[in-house]
Design a protein around this motif. Structure first.
Motif, PDB file in Angstrom:
ATOM      1  N   GLN A   1      45.702  32.683  31.709  1.00 49.63           N
ATOM      2  CA  GLN A   1      47.037  32.791  31.124  1.00 49.63           C
ATOM      3  C   GLN A   1      47.805  34.022  31.623  1.00 49.63           C
ATOM      4  O   GLN A   1      48.986  34.158  31.317  1.00 49.63           O
ATOM      5  CB  GLN A   1      46.900  32.873  29.590  1.00 49.63           C
ATOM      6  CG  GLN A   1      46.285  31.645  28.964  1.00 49.63           C
ATOM      7  CD  GLN A   1      47.064  30.375  29.263  1.00 49.63           C
ATOM      8  OE1 GLN A   1      48.304  30.363  29.180  1.00 49.63           O
ATOM      9  NE2 GLN A   1      46.352  29.302  29.635  1.00 49.63           N
ATOM     10  N   ILE A   2      47.145  34.926  32.370  1.00 51.00           N
ATOM     11  CA  ILE A   2      47.836  36.121  32.913  1.00 51.00           C
ATOM     12  C   ILE A   2      48.701  35.657  34.085  1.00 51.00           C
ATOM     13  O   ILE A   2      48.203  35.285  35.159  1.00 51.00           O
ATOM     14  CB  ILE A   2      46.834  37.186  33.365  1.00 51.00           C
ATOM     15  CG1 ILE A   2      45.904  37.570  32.203  1.00 51.00           C
ATOM     16  CG2 ILE A   2      47.553  38.413  33.904  1.00 51.00           C
ATOM     17  CD1 ILE A   2      44.782  38.506  32.603  1.00 51.00           C
ATOM     18  N   ASN A   3      50.010  35.658  33.916  1.00 57.59           N
ATOM     19  CA  ASN A   3      50.939  35.114  34.928  1.00 57.59           C
ATOM     20  C   ASN A   3      51.004  35.969  36.194  1.00 57.59           C
ATOM     21  O   ASN A   3      51.283  35.464  37.298  1.00 57.59           O
ATOM     22  CB  ASN A   3      52.326  34.966  34.310  1.00 57.59           C
ATOM     23  CG  ASN A   3      52.362  33.939  33.184  1.00 57.59           C
ATOM     24  OD1 ASN A   3      51.601  32.953  33.202  1.00 57.59           O
ATOM     25  ND2 ASN A   3      53.210  34.183  32.190  1.00 57.59           N
ATOM     26  N   ASP A   4      50.824  37.263  36.081  1.00 53.86           N
ATOM     27  CA  ASP A   4      51.011  38.147  37.250  1.00 53.86           C
ATOM     28  C   ASP A   4      49.781  38.217  38.144  1.00 53.86           C
ATOM     29  O   ASP A   4      49.791  38.912  39.162  1.00 53.86           O
ATOM     30  CB  ASP A   4      51.368  39.549  36.766  1.00 53.86           C
ATOM     31  CG  ASP A   4      52.731  39.594  36.086  1.00 53.86           C
ATOM     32  OD1 ASP A   4      53.679  39.015  36.695  1.00 53.86           O
ATOM     33  OD2 ASP A   4      52.857  40.161  35.018  1.00 53.86           O
ATOM     34  N   LEU A   5      48.677  37.570  37.705  1.00 51.52           N
ATOM     35  CA  LEU A   5      47.467  37.604  38.519  1.00 51.52           C
ATOM     36  C   LEU A   5      47.106  36.179  38.941  1.00 51.52           C
ATOM     37  O   LEU A   5      47.324  35.210  38.201  1.00 51.52           O
ATOM     38  CB  LEU A   5      46.306  38.198  37.720  1.00 51.52           C
ATOM     39  CG  LEU A   5      46.427  39.673  37.304  1.00 51.52           C
ATOM     40  CD1 LEU A   5      45.167  40.099  36.562  1.00 51.52           C
ATOM     41  CD2 LEU A   5      46.649  40.560  38.531  1.00 51.52           C
ATOM     42  N   GLN A   6      46.534  36.089  40.116  1.00 53.20           N
ATOM     43  CA  GLN A   6      46.058  34.817  40.644  1.00 53.20           C
ATOM     44  C   GLN A   6      44.597  35.012  41.018  1.00 53.20           C
ATOM     45  O   GLN A   6      44.234  35.160  42.178  1.00 53.20           O
ATOM     46  CB  GLN A   6      46.888  34.392  41.876  1.00 53.20           C
ATOM     47  CG  GLN A   6      48.360  34.198  41.614  1.00 53.20           C
ATOM     48  CD  GLN A   6      48.627  33.018  40.682  1.00 53.20           C
ATOM     49  OE1 GLN A   6      47.887  32.016  40.693  1.00 53.20           O
ATOM     50  NE2 GLN A   6      49.650  33.143  39.847  1.00 53.20           N
ATOM     51  N   LEU A   7      43.724  35.004  39.977  1.00 52.10           N
ATOM     52  CA  LEU A   7      42.319  35.302  40.176  1.00 52.10           C
ATOM     53  C   LEU A   7      41.532  33.998  40.315  1.00 52.10           C
ATOM     54  O   LEU A   7      41.791  33.012  39.578  1.00 52.10           O
ATOM     55  CB  LEU A   7      41.771  36.099  38.985  1.00 52.10           C
ATOM     56  CG  LEU A   7      42.471  37.445  38.697  1.00 52.10           C
ATOM     57  CD1 LEU A   7      41.865  38.077  37.448  1.00 52.10           C
ATOM     58  CD2 LEU A   7      42.359  38.369  39.887  1.00 52.10           C
ATOM     59  N   ASP A   8      40.612  34.017  41.259  1.00 51.66           N
ATOM     60  CA  ASP A   8      39.749  32.832  41.357  1.00 51.66           C
ATOM     61  C   ASP A   8      38.639  32.926  40.316  1.00 51.66           C
ATOM     62  O   ASP A   8      38.411  33.969  39.685  1.00 51.66           O
ATOM     63  CB  ASP A   8      39.196  32.675  42.766  1.00 51.66           C
ATOM     64  CG  ASP A   8      38.409  33.906  43.201  1.00 51.66           C
ATOM     65  OD1 ASP A   8      37.837  34.586  42.346  1.00 51.66           O
ATOM     66  OD2 ASP A   8      38.370  34.172  44.444  1.00 51.66           O
TER      67      ASP A   8
ATOM     68  N   GLY B   1      35.507  43.930  44.856  1.00 50.10           N
ATOM     69  CA  GLY B   1      36.288  42.709  44.972  1.00 50.10           C
ATOM     70  C   GLY B   1      37.187  42.494  43.782  1.00 50.10           C
ATOM     71  O   GLY B   1      38.323  42.020  43.924  1.00 50.10           O
ATOM     72  N   VAL B   2      36.705  42.835  42.580  1.00 44.84           N
ATOM     73  CA  VAL B   2      37.528  42.719  41.386  1.00 44.84           C
ATOM     74  C   VAL B   2      38.727  43.657  41.468  1.00 44.84           C
ATOM     75  O   VAL B   2      39.860  43.281  41.150  1.00 44.84           O
ATOM     76  CB  VAL B   2      36.681  42.997  40.123  1.00 44.84           C
ATOM     77  CG1 VAL B   2      37.574  43.088  38.877  1.00 44.84           C
ATOM     78  CG2 VAL B   2      35.618  41.931  39.919  1.00 44.84           C
ATOM     79  N   VAL B   3      38.480  44.916  41.918  1.00 46.47           N
ATOM     80  CA  VAL B   3      39.567  45.892  42.032  1.00 46.47           C
ATOM     81  C   VAL B   3      40.632  45.393  43.001  1.00 46.47           C
ATOM     82  O   VAL B   3      41.827  45.412  42.705  1.00 46.47           O
ATOM     83  CB  VAL B   3      39.013  47.257  42.463  1.00 46.47           C
ATOM     84  CG1 VAL B   3      40.160  48.230  42.749  1.00 46.47           C
ATOM     85  CG2 VAL B   3      38.084  47.823  41.418  1.00 46.47           C
ATOM     86  N   VAL B   4      40.206  44.941  44.170  1.00 47.19           N
ATOM     87  CA  VAL B   4      41.163  44.506  45.194  1.00 47.19           C
ATOM     88  C   VAL B   4      41.918  43.273  44.728  1.00 47.19           C
ATOM     89  O   VAL B   4      43.142  43.156  44.909  1.00 47.19           O
ATOM     90  CB  VAL B   4      40.437  44.225  46.531  1.00 47.19           C
ATOM     91  CG1 VAL B   4      41.364  43.568  47.530  1.00 47.19           C
ATOM     92  CG2 VAL B   4      39.855  45.505  47.095  1.00 47.19           C
ATOM     93  N   SER B   5      41.246  42.328  44.065  1.00 52.08           N
ATOM     94  CA  SER B   5      41.904  41.089  43.629  1.00 52.08           C
ATOM     95  C   SER B   5      43.003  41.371  42.624  1.00 52.08           C
ATOM     96  O   SER B   5      44.059  40.708  42.642  1.00 52.08           O
ATOM     97  CB  SER B   5      40.872  40.129  43.013  1.00 52.08           C
ATOM     98  OG  SER B   5      39.902  39.742  43.972  1.00 52.08           O
ATOM     99  N   ILE B   6      42.779  42.309  41.703  1.00 54.63           N
ATOM    100  CA  ILE B   6      43.809  42.624  40.711  1.00 54.63           C
ATOM    101  C   ILE B   6      44.928  43.450  41.323  1.00 54.63           C
ATOM    102  O   ILE B   6      46.116  43.175  41.115  1.00 54.63           O
ATOM    103  CB  ILE B   6      43.162  43.344  39.514  1.00 54.63           C
ATOM    104  CG1 ILE B   6      42.162  42.401  38.796  1.00 54.63           C
ATOM    105  CG2 ILE B   6      44.221  43.846  38.535  1.00 54.63           C
ATOM    106  CD1 ILE B   6      41.382  43.058  37.676  1.00 54.63           C
ATOM    107  N   VAL B   7      44.579  44.468  42.161  1.00 52.59           N
ATOM    108  CA  VAL B   7      45.598  45.365  42.698  1.00 52.59           C
ATOM    109  C   VAL B   7      46.509  44.628  43.693  1.00 52.59           C
ATOM    110  O   VAL B   7      47.728  44.842  43.693  1.00 52.59           O
ATOM    111  CB  VAL B   7      44.934  46.586  43.361  1.00 52.59           C
ATOM    112  CG1 VAL B   7      45.977  47.422  44.108  1.00 52.59           C
ATOM    113  CG2 VAL B   7      44.224  47.429  42.315  1.00 52.59           C
ATOM    114  N   GLU B   8      45.963  43.747  44.490  1.00 52.44           N
ATOM    115  CA  GLU B   8      46.791  43.092  45.509  1.00 52.44           C
ATOM    116  C   GLU B   8      47.866  42.202  44.897  1.00 52.44           C
ATOM    117  O   GLU B   8      48.903  41.963  45.525  1.00 52.44           O
ATOM    118  CB  GLU B   8      45.931  42.267  46.465  1.00 52.44           C
ATOM    119  CG  GLU B   8      45.276  41.071  45.840  1.00 52.44           C
ATOM    120  CD  GLU B   8      44.404  40.297  46.811  1.00 52.44           C
ATOM    121  OE1 GLU B   8      44.251  40.774  47.984  1.00 52.44           O
ATOM    122  OE2 GLU B   8      43.836  39.260  46.434  1.00 52.44           O
ATOM    123  N   ASP B   9      47.613  41.729  43.668  1.00 52.38           N
ATOM    124  CA  ASP B   9      48.645  40.939  43.002  1.00 52.38           C
ATOM    125  C   ASP B   9      49.694  41.801  42.326  1.00 52.38           C
ATOM    126  O   ASP B   9      50.761  41.307  41.937  1.00 52.38           O
ATOM    127  CB  ASP B   9      48.003  40.019  41.953  1.00 52.38           C
ATOM    128  CG  ASP B   9      47.201  38.879  42.572  1.00 52.38           C
ATOM    129  OD1 ASP B   9      47.483  38.588  43.784  1.00 52.38           O
ATOM    130  OD2 ASP B   9      46.327  38.307  41.917  1.00 52.38           O
TER     131      ASP B   9
END
Length: 798
Positions: A142-149, A209-217
């Protein structure tokens, strides 16, 4: 034609015949000079009236129908190219980089705050004690600003609380550091790609990987273009851009054949007047070019003409030779026009070849003046180029001054090498350090010019030798190479003279030595005189026994004939028949002059006196029957050979016993020839005659000095002396003997037997055969020798 003109002038203006000849000759020289000036003007101004009308229909984008050349006038055209200025100004404006503002800190605070809210939501999801894994995953989606797999979200949910707190802090830290940098839209992806390197090495791969996935979005662009500032800078660059100038020199290629005409090329054609020249402008430009060319031609013609009239007037008496020289001059000028104007490459054109060729066929003095005139013409013709005019002049002068022996091939190569070196020096003087000079656009010229200048000299030497060979063959000129060929003892005419008239051959060698040394002493053409002397008596080979130097045992055919008229005809015929032999064997005309002039218009004095003695009425004897047809010597060289011929034969016959006697003989002959008017048209001065006399006396003394009579060897029997001649024989010689000098009035009329034997080195009479029968009948000759005997073949030209 000239005789008809002379008759017309004499009749129309009532002028004396001699003066008529001079007037006609002067008119001929003036006419030839004007013709030369007109031809040179046409070469230099060629194309002035012919502007290609087909160029008027050309447009930008069309292929050039031919090499389009800048006009000859003015010599240089410079203009501001609006097309190139606009193109290059726009290129400069486009090259201005976009101006960006500083990084926006509000975006950094905004994204950092957003990251905090997202992390707090994730913490709440992680701490929900009643939620299942699927419910938690659904909440994270439901977090709109993130596109996490799903894999990243499982790592977040399964991570220990302590490790998650460290990941939470790392996410805030990496995002803040990244957003504080300048991030342009074009650089956003590169910034994201560098994020793994920003994560601390203390985290595992899954945590990083978690850090990069959140920061890049959450990373956003924080630096944006400033259009107003960018436009201001571009306007300033455009305002400060200097206009582009183009320069074309006369003869330069504007557009090469087949090239597509660009807008800049089309503009150049317009500015050079190649597309929009009106008929009036074309006519005015052409008339100006023709007038300038004619004035240059007249100046060169007058300078060369005055020099020849002052220092080489004999050339005016040789119209064929002058026409040849003028033709070669114009040929070199035409070549310079084609090479220099059409291709812009005169540096390699061997103009020095003409200078070296003129040295061989005319002389160094005239060649120098002609070379300076050629340099002036070429310099004007190719756009008033001082560098090219200087190179033509200095190269030619060096070639002239270093070519000392025109008959030697190695002399040409040495002269060509010197021309090459001087060309390089001239090129360095005018072009060193000039970075603007170009052979073709964007190609450096200076190294090419140095190579061209060196090749120029070598080509000049080769071209001079080739041209001299062709000119010698085509016009039968007495050039150095031709004289070397004719001086070889194996030449057919000399071989015939040696075989049929050996005494004459030896006499010719002595005359050649005398003439060569005397001519050299007075500054004449010694090599020419030497070769001419070898052939001057070639006519004697037809009737060799009738000339005393070829007679043995005192047997004189003239005694058997007893006809002074026929004897005189035979003696005189060696001149006319020699001229025919020379023509038949294609001897140069200059050598034929020596054959015809070496006796001038002197008389065969001995037979003339015999005719007077035999005639009942002395007045019935015509002196012309005993006079050589002439003409009298027309040059210093032929006059020297006349004197050498008479002095050698007379001294050989008289056998003087002292230097004083030789001096008296030589001086007597010179005085006799001068008083008889035989030297009037030769150009010899009193000082020349003194020099000639000194040379003759010294050389004749060395040849005919008294010899010591050594006693015979005791081991050999003494050779019996020849018995003295009988009174009858002596009397016959005294009354019938022809003078060995042929026409020399100073030669004694009678010779005794011993004198003839000593002079000719004949075998004593006791050792000769007893056969003294007369020679076969001599072909009948006309009694009037004043009428020159000719045949149809003799009148033909070479």
């Amino acid at each position: 034609m000239s005789q008809w003109i002379a008759g017309l002038v004499e009749t129309r203006f009532n002028i004396e015949p001699e003066r008529t000849v001079r007037v006609v000759h002067l008119l001929g020289v003036i006419g030839a000079a004007l013709l030369f000036a007109a031809a040179a003007t046409a070469v230099m101004s060629f194309g002035a009236f012919f502007v290609d009308q087909s160029l008027a229909s050309l447009e930008a984008g069309d292929p050039a129908p031919r090499d389009i050349i800048a006009p000859q006038s003015p010599p240089e055209t410079t203009y501001v190219s609006e097309v190139l200025t606009a193109q290059r100004r726009q290129a400069a404006v486009d090259a201005v980089e976009i101006v960006y503002d500083l990084p926006d800190p509000a975006i950094t605070r905004q994204q950092t705050s957003l990251a905090r809210r997202i992390l707090d939501f994730i913490n709440n999801v992680r701490r929900d004690p009643y939620g299942t894994t699927d419910q938690k995953l659904a909440d994270l989606r439901q977090i709109n600003d993130l596109q996490l797999d799903e894999g990243v979200m499982l790592n977040i949910l399964n991570m220990e609380e302590e490790r998650w707190r460290g990941v939470d802090d790392q996410i805030n830290s990496v995002l803040e550091r990244t957003q504080q940098q300048s991030i342009r839209q074009s650089e956003l992806q590169n910034t994201i790609n560098r994020l793994p390197g920003s994560v601390s090495v203390g985290f595992s791969e899954q945590e990083a990987g978690v850090v990069v996935s959140i920061v890049e979005d959450l990373v956003r662009t924080n630096t944006f273009p400033n259009p107003d500032e960018t436009e201001t800078i571009r306007q300033q660059v455009a305002a400060d851009f200097a206009p582009v100038e183009r320069t074309f020199v006369a003869g330069q290629i504007v557009v090469e054949e087949g090239a597509i005409i660009t807008p800049a090329d089309f503009e150049a054609l317009q500015r050079l007047g190649l597309l929009t020249v009106t008929s009036t402008e074309r006519r005015n430009n052409a008339l100006r070019t023709v007038a300038q060319s004619f004035m240059v031609s007249v100046i060169v013609m007058v300078v060369i003409g005055l020099y020849i009239a002052r220092f080489a007037p004999d050339l005016f008496e040789q119209p064929r030779f002058l026409m040849l020289s003028a033709g070669l001059y114009l040929l070199v000028l035409v070549g310079a026009r084609i090479i220099g104007v059409e291709q812009g490459d005169l540096y390699i054109y061997p103009t020095a070849a003409m200078a070296m060729l003129f040295v061989a066929i005319i002389g160094a003095e005239v060649a120098i003046v002609a070379t300076l005139g050629l340099a002036m013409m070429i310099g004007f013709m190719v756009g008033q180029r001082l560098d090219l005019a200087t190179m033509v002049a200095t190269g030619g002068l060096i070639g002239i001054l270093t070519l000392r022996r025109a008959e030697r091939l190695n002399s040409y190569f040495f002269a060509g090498l010197m021309v090459s070196l001087v060309n390089i020096v001239i090129i360095v003087i005018f072009n060193l350090g000039d970075s603007q000079i170009r052979l073709v656009e964007d190609a450096p010229l200076f190294p090419n010019l140095v190579v061209f200048g060196f090749i120029n000299g070598l080509l000049a030497a080769a071209a001079a030798m080739a041209l001299m060979y062709l000119v010698t063959i085509m016009f039968n000129l007495p050039t150095g190479l031709r004289l070397v060929e004719l001086s070889q003892p194996n030449h057919p005419m000399l071989q015939r003279l040696l075989r049929d008239a050996p005494g004459t051959y030896q006499h010719s060698l002595q005359v050649a030595n005398l003439s060569e040394q005397a001519t050299s002493a007075i500054g004449g053409k010694a090599e020419l005189v030497r070769v001419a002397a070898l052939y001057h008596d070639v006519g004697k080979s037809l009737n060799a026994p009738f000339f005393v130097e070829n007679q043995a045992d005192g047997v004189n055919p003239h005694d058997e004939m007893g006809d002074p008229y026929r004897s005189a005809d035979i003696i005189i015929s060696h001149v006319t028949e020699g001229g025919k032999l020379a023509r038949q064997n294609r001897l140069p005309g200059r050598l034929r002059d020596f054959i015809l002039e070496h006796h001038g218009t002197t008389r065969v004095e001995y037979f003339y006196r015999q005719a007077l003695s035999d005639a009942e009425d002395p007045d019935s004897v015509d002196p012309m029957d005993f006079t050589y047809p002439g003409p009298i010597p027309q040059s210093r060289e032929t006059a020297v050979m006349m004197l050498a011929d008479s002095c050698e034969s007379t001294v050989r016959a008289r056998r003087p016993s002292s230097k004083q006697e030789i001096q008296e003989i030589v001086q007597g002959i010179i005085d006799a020839r001068r008083s008889a008017g035989q030297l009037d048209e030769s150009g010899l001065t009193t000082n020349d005659l003194k020099t000639i006399r000194t040379v003759f006396v010294d050389m004749l003394q060395a040849v005919f000095h008294p010899r010591i009579n050594y006693p015979s060897s005791a081991s050999r029997p003494a050779t019996p002396s020849p018995s003295p001649p009988t009174p009858e024989r002596t009397k016959t010689v005294e009354t019938k003997k022809i003078s060995p000098a042929d026409s020399n009035p100073t030669r004694p009329a009678t010779l005794n037997r011993s004198a003839v034997e000593e002079a000719m080195k004949v075998v004593p009479e006791e050792e000769q055969d007893d056969d003294v029968s007369p020679l076969p009948d001599v072909p009948p000759l006309p009694r009037k020798t004043g009428e020159t005997k000719t045949t149809p073949e003799s009148d033909d030209k070479d």
